[in-house]
Design an enzyme around this catalytic site. Sequence first.
Site, short mmCIF file in Angstrom:
data_model
loop_
_atom_site.label_atom_id
_atom_site.label_comp_id
_atom_site.label_asym_id
_atom_site.label_seq_id
_atom_site.Cartn_x
_atom_site.Cartn_y
_atom_site.Cartn_z
N ASP A 32 107.39 -83.14 64.89
CA ASP A 32 105.94 -83.21 64.69
C ASP A 32 105.51 -82.06 63.77
OD1 ASP A 32 103.43 -84.61 66.53
OD2 ASP A 32 102.96 -82.86 65.28
N ILE A 33 104.62 -82.36 62.84
CA ILE A 33 104.18 -81.37 61.86
C ILE A 33 103.33 -80.28 62.51
CG2 ILE A 33 101.97 -82.41 61.13
CD1 ILE A 33 102.94 -82.06 58.22
N GLY A 95 93.70 -91.03 72.70
CA GLY A 95 93.95 -89.93 71.78
C GLY A 95 94.89 -90.26 70.63
N GLN A 96 95.13 -91.56 70.40
CA GLN A 96 96.03 -91.94 69.30
C GLN A 96 95.34 -91.74 67.96
OE1 GLN A 96 97.42 -96.00 69.54
NE2 GLN A 96 98.88 -95.74 67.85
N HIS A 102 104.24 -94.47 68.54
CA HIS A 102 105.16 -93.33 68.51
C HIS A 102 105.22 -92.70 69.89
CE1 HIS A 102 101.14 -92.11 67.21
NE2 HIS A 102 101.34 -90.96 67.84
N HIS A 104 105.95 -89.26 71.84
CA HIS A 104 106.10 -87.81 71.74
C HIS A 104 107.13 -87.36 72.76
CE1 HIS A 104 102.14 -86.95 69.58
NE2 HIS A 104 101.87 -88.14 70.07
P1 5GP Z 1 98.87 -89.12 68.11
O1 5GP Z 1 97.69 -88.19 68.13
O2 5GP Z 1 98.58 -90.36 67.27
O3 5GP Z 1 99.43 -89.44 69.44
O4 5GP Z 1 100.04 -88.31 67.39
C1 5GP Z 1 100.17 -88.20 66.02
C2 5GP Z 1 101.07 -87.02 65.79
O5 5GP Z 1 101.52 -87.08 64.45
C3 5GP Z 1 100.35 -85.66 65.94
O6 5GP Z 1 101.02 -84.89 66.94
C4 5GP Z 1 100.47 -85.05 64.55
O7 5GP Z 1 100.69 -83.66 64.58
C5 5GP Z 1 101.63 -85.79 63.93
N1 5GP Z 1 101.56 -85.93 62.49
C6 5GP Z 1 100.46 -86.30 61.76
N2 5GP Z 1 100.77 -86.36 60.46
C7 5GP Z 1 102.08 -86.01 60.35
C8 5GP Z 1 102.97 -85.88 59.23
O8 5GP Z 1 102.62 -86.11 58.08
N3 5GP Z 1 104.24 -85.51 59.51
C9 5GP Z 1 104.67 -85.25 60.79
N4 5GP Z 1 105.94 -84.87 60.94
N5 5GP Z 1 103.86 -85.37 61.87
C10 5GP Z 1 102.59 -85.74 61.64
#
Ligand code: 5GP
Length: 116
Positions: A32-33, A95-96, A102, A104
Site C-alpha cells: 500500500d502506498i 470506506g472503499q 482489494h 488489505h
Molecule cells: P480502500 O480505501 O479503497 O479500501 O483502499 C485503497 C487503498 O489503496 C488505500 O489504502 C490507499 O493507500 C491505496 N492506494 C491508493 N492509490 C494507490 C497507488 O497508486 N498505489 C498503491 N500501492 N496503493 C494505493
Amino acid sequence: MSQSDCLFCRIVAGEIPSEKVYEDDLVTAFKDINPAAPVHVLVVPKKHITSLAHVEEEDRALLGHVVLTLSRIAASQGLDGRGYRLVVNTGDEGGQTVGHIHFHLLGGRRMGWPPG
Ligand code: 5GP
Ligand code: ZN
C-alpha cells in the site's frame, strides 16, 4: 475484463509502478502506498470486480484462491506466528476508495477493535 480507467487494473498491468510482493496468473499483491501498519499489502484479483458487493457465482474459485494466497503472503511477510488482519472495505460507508476489489493485509503491530 481490465479497465483502462481503473487504478488497480493499471497497477496489475504494470502501467503504474508498485512494489509487488507476489503475483500469479490470478492475483497481484503489492505494498500500500500509504501504509497503515508496518506490513500493509493489498491483494487484488487481476479480474476487475468493483467490490465484494459485485462478486458473482463464477468468482467463487477465484475468491477462494485469493484467501488462500492471503494466508501464504501473511506467512511470507513473517506474520503467521504473530497474527494479522484482513480488511475488505466495501462501498461508500465501508470506506472503499478504489473501485476494484482489494484485500488489505495488515500486520506488524497490535490491532485495535472496533476499527474506526
Ligand atoms: P480502500 O480505501 O479503497 O479500501 O483502499 C485503497 C487503498 O489503496 C488505500 O489504502 C490507499 O493507500 C491505496 N492506494 C491508493 N492509490 C494507490 C497507488 O497508486 N498505489 C498503491 N500501492 N496503493 C494505493
Ligand atoms: Zn480494475
